[in-house]
Write an enzyme that holds these catalytic residues in place. Structure first.
Site, short mmCIF file in Angstrom:
data_model
loop_
_atom_site.label_atom_id
_atom_site.label_comp_id
_atom_site.label_asym_id
_atom_site.label_seq_id
_atom_site.Cartn_x
_atom_site.Cartn_y
_atom_site.Cartn_z
N SER A 31 0.82 -1.22 0.00
CA SER A 31 0.00 0.00 0.00
C SER A 31 0.85 1.26 0.00
CB SER A 31 -0.85 0.05 1.28
OG SER A 31 -1.95 -0.76 1.14
N HIS A 62 -3.62 0.51 -4.98
CA HIS A 62 -3.03 -0.67 -5.61
C HIS A 62 -3.43 -0.66 -7.08
CE1 HIS A 62 -1.69 -3.18 -2.10
NE2 HIS A 62 -2.42 -2.27 -1.49
N HIS A 84 -5.44 -9.37 -1.53
CA HIS A 84 -5.58 -9.56 -0.08
C HIS A 84 -6.71 -10.54 0.22
CE1 HIS A 84 -3.92 -5.48 -0.65
NE2 HIS A 84 -3.26 -5.69 0.47
N TYR A 86 -8.83 -10.07 2.50
CA TYR A 86 -10.05 -9.30 2.84
C TYR A 86 -10.85 -8.89 1.60
CZ TYR A 86 -7.22 -5.09 1.95
OH TYR A 86 -6.42 -4.15 1.39
N GLU A 87 -10.24 -9.03 0.43
CA GLU A 87 -11.00 -8.75 -0.80
C GLU A 87 -11.92 -9.92 -1.13
OE1 GLU A 87 -8.55 -6.58 -3.97
OE2 GLU A 87 -7.02 -7.36 -2.62
N ALA A 114 2.77 -2.09 4.20
CA ALA A 114 2.49 -1.05 5.18
C ALA A 114 2.03 -1.78 6.44
CB ALA A 114 1.40 -0.13 4.66
N MET A 211 -2.07 -6.77 6.98
CA MET A 211 -3.11 -7.62 6.38
C MET A 211 -2.61 -8.37 5.14
SD MET A 211 -6.15 -4.80 6.58
CE MET A 211 -6.31 -3.73 8.03
N SER A 212 -1.31 -8.61 5.10
CA SER A 212 -0.75 -9.26 3.90
C SER A 212 0.50 -10.05 4.26
CB SER A 212 -0.39 -8.20 2.86
OG SER A 212 0.67 -7.40 3.34
N ASN A 235 1.76 3.68 11.03
CA ASN A 235 0.97 4.17 12.18
C ASN A 235 1.30 3.32 13.40
OD1 ASN A 235 -0.77 2.24 10.33
ND2 ASN A 235 -1.38 1.88 12.45
N HIS A 247 -7.20 4.30 6.14
CA HIS A 247 -6.42 3.84 4.98
C HIS A 247 -5.70 5.02 4.32
CE1 HIS A 247 -5.17 1.29 1.72
NE2 HIS A 247 -5.87 1.96 0.82
N1 HPA Z 1 -3.05 -2.77 11.07
C1 HPA Z 1 -3.17 -3.60 10.01
N2 HPA Z 1 -2.72 -3.30 8.83
C2 HPA Z 1 -2.10 -2.13 8.67
C3 HPA Z 1 -1.94 -1.22 9.72
C4 HPA Z 1 -2.45 -1.57 11.00
O1 HPA Z 1 -2.34 -0.82 11.98
N3 HPA Z 1 -1.28 -0.15 9.22
C5 HPA Z 1 -1.06 -0.41 7.91
N4 HPA Z 1 -1.54 -1.61 7.57
#
Ligand code: HPA
Length: 275
Positions: A31, A62, A84, A86-87, A114, A211-212, A235, A247
């Site tokens: 990302s 993406h 992903h 989640y898709e 990310a 998430m990947s 973050n 996001h």
């Molecule tokens: N959690 C999950 N996925 C992420 C995060 C997070 O805090 N930051 C960027 N991708």
């Protein structure tokens, strides 16, 4: 034959019809990190949508294409946009592009993402992934094992190559890049984690969450690729700061670190041992 294997074989045939190029390195751009593709001397781009049998990425930030070309003298293929869980894709679908890159010749996988930071909270921190925890998500190896792709019970003691990690560490040191290291844990998403889940992740030994990546790395190791993984901390993970998570913020933070990460990946790829 299992459906995903039929689709994979179809996608490979479709790709080979359109691209005559043998990459040494596969790169996954996470990302907000897709800008790295600009540092590739492009030979050919191929949108996933033009590959028969291939699932498509639907996430903002993406793009959804393979970029074939050179970094220095090294032939590479980059995934600008990954798939992903989640898709709605199965783990087997998520790893299809990884297996395609391996089948076209890639011996190395450089994977970026990310991530939310647990041990590292400063935005833009780069973290070398030394190991991962994938137990929250389904394995891409569930189901029939096809021996041409790997063994039934692949070893994961060195999911992330120490040799590649050492090269990346040297590059970072020589270029004044502060490269942290730690364990990455994958959740399904798409919702960000709760503070309780982050406490659990920390207690399990995770330094960053996302998430990947772990399913991709499992497939890469299964098929015999050597893996280098780097997280960009976008973050502090849930509950570790005053703010909430979005996001857009993740993409913005990844943009900030993009240049540093680009340099690190580029120089590391140039120094990879010949295979
Ligand atoms: N959690 C999950 N996925 C992420 C995060 C997070 O805090 N930051 C960027 N991708």
């Amino acid at each position: 034959m299992q459906e995903w294997k039929i689709q994979l074989d179809k996608a490979y045939a479709s790709l080979k019809e359109q691209v005559d190029f043998e990459p040494k390195v596969g790169i996954v751009l996470g990302s907000g990190l897709g800008g790295f593709a600009q540092s590739i001397e492009v030979v050919k781009t191929l949108p996933y949508s033009q590959i028969e049998g291939m699932p498509r990425s639907t996430v903002e930030g993406h793009v959804g294409q393979f970029v074939f070309g050179y970094i220095g003298e090294v032939p590479v293929v980059a995934m600008q946009g990954r798939l992903h869980m989640y898709e709605g894709y199965t783990a087997q679908e998520v790893v299809m592009p990884i297996r395609l890159m391996a089948k076209t010749g890639a011996k190395y996988l450089v994977v970026t993402n990310a991530a939310g930071g647990i041990s590292y909270k400063e935005i833009g921190t780069l973290m070398l992934i030394t190991d991962h925890i994938s137990s929250m998500v389904a394995s891409p190896l569930i189901g029939t094992n096809y021996e041409d792709m790997g063994v039934r019970f692949p070893d994961m003691t060195q999911a992330y190559s120490r040799q590649l990690a050492d090269i990346a560490k040297s590059v970072a040191e020589e270029n004044g890049i502060d490269l942290k290291q730690g364990v990455y844990m994958q959740f399904y998403g798409p919702q960000f984690e709760t503070p309780a889940e982050i406490r659990m992740a920390r207690n399990m030994g995770a330094d960053a969450v996302g998430m990947s990546t772990t399913v991709e790395v499992i497939a890469a190791r299964h098929i015999g690729m050597q893996v280098l993984g780097i997280s960009c901390i976008t973050n502090p993970a849930a509950g570790l700061s005053q703010g909430t998570l979005s996001h857009v913020d993740v993409q913005h933070a990844a943009d900030i670190a993009g240049e540093k990460l680009g340099l690190l990946i580029r120089e590391t790829i140039i120094r990879l041992p010949t295979v």
